[in-house]
Design a protein around this motif. Structure first.
Motif: not given
Length: 265
Positions: A235-242, A244-264
């Protein structure tokens, strides 16, 4: 400064991994030094052996829990985005329906799960509904806030250039709402897993078509603590994987243009 920024991604992974390994080593050492019986606290090595020995049955239950989790998350995304868009467009609709969404959010799922299980014959459908109730509100609330967060000056600019509603939605409102939506999605992903597990605990389901919560209950009734910990680890590993998957998706969608993923930068 640039060197620190280059090292930061490594530190974000290495430091938690080192701490986790140290915690496991300490756990195993405490169990061995104090000779704790396995029915009280099994060591991580015994838990790993039990997980390997029961891999087949636990994987079947794990897959059932994952299906409920992703099903509830998918329904929460569809329902939250559509209803959030409707709330952003119509103030009257929001005033009429938002209180019901708040009631669903603040009511403990443990309290309403028995009622859902009574009125719905299918246990799978009941568990799916319970998990959806838990995961729905963060996406709805963040979508509404995101759609309303577009800069007023940019709105005026779009009106000045006579942009259609569709153009305003696609090129202004959706990009403005996307960071908020991703934040809500990260929360909802974890809550959908929690909802699936808690609902199954409440249902007390047994048999083949059951999830990890049923395996935990069975192991606790039989005082099979290593098996119980093995299911908890999944259960814990599934939650961690979820997450992590959401973080990767967020970086893929926002990483090129939004400051929250580009570190300002």
């Amino acid at each position: 400064m640039s060197r620190a920024r280059q090292e930061a991604p490594w530190l974000r992974w290495v430091v938690p991994a080192v701490v986790a390994v140290a915690a496991l080593v300490g756990w195993e050492a405490v169990v061995r030094i104090y000779a704790l019986p396995q029915y009280l606290l099994p060591g991580p090595l015994l838990v790993a052996k039990t997980l390997w020995a029961n891999f087949g049955s636990l994987m079947g239950s794990w897959w059932y829990t994952v299906k409920i989790t992703f099903g509830a998350l998918g329904l929460a995304i569809v329902g939250g985005v559509l209803l959030g868009g409707l709330f952003a467009v119509s103030r009257w609709v929001e005033l009429s329906l938002f209180p019901f969404a708040v009631v669903l959010q603040v009511t403990p799922i443990v309290a309403i799960a028995p009622l859902i299980l009574i009125f719905i014959d299918s246990t799978t459908a009941a568990l799916l509904l319970c998990a959806w109730i838990v995961a729905f509100f963060p996406i709805l609330a963040n979508t509404v806030v995101g759609l309303r967060s577009a800069d007023a000056r940019l709105r005026d600019l779009f009106r000045l250039y006579r942009a259609t509603r569709w153009q305003t939605l696609v090129h202004l409102l959706v990009p403005s709402a996307l960071p908020y939506f991703m934040a809500g999605l990260r929360v909802a992903a974890g809550l959908s897993l929690i909802g699936a597990v808690v609902a199954e605990f409440t249902a007390g389901a047994a048999g083949r078509e059951t999830g990890l919560a049923s395996r935990i209950l069975e192991a606790s009734f039989r005082t099979e603590m290593p098996k119980m910990f093995a299911a908890l680890v999944l259960v814990s590993l599934t939650g961690i994987a979820l997450y992590g998957l959401m973080l990767l998706l967020s970086h893929w969608l926002l990483g090129r243009w939004h400051d929250s993923e580009r570190g300002g930068d």
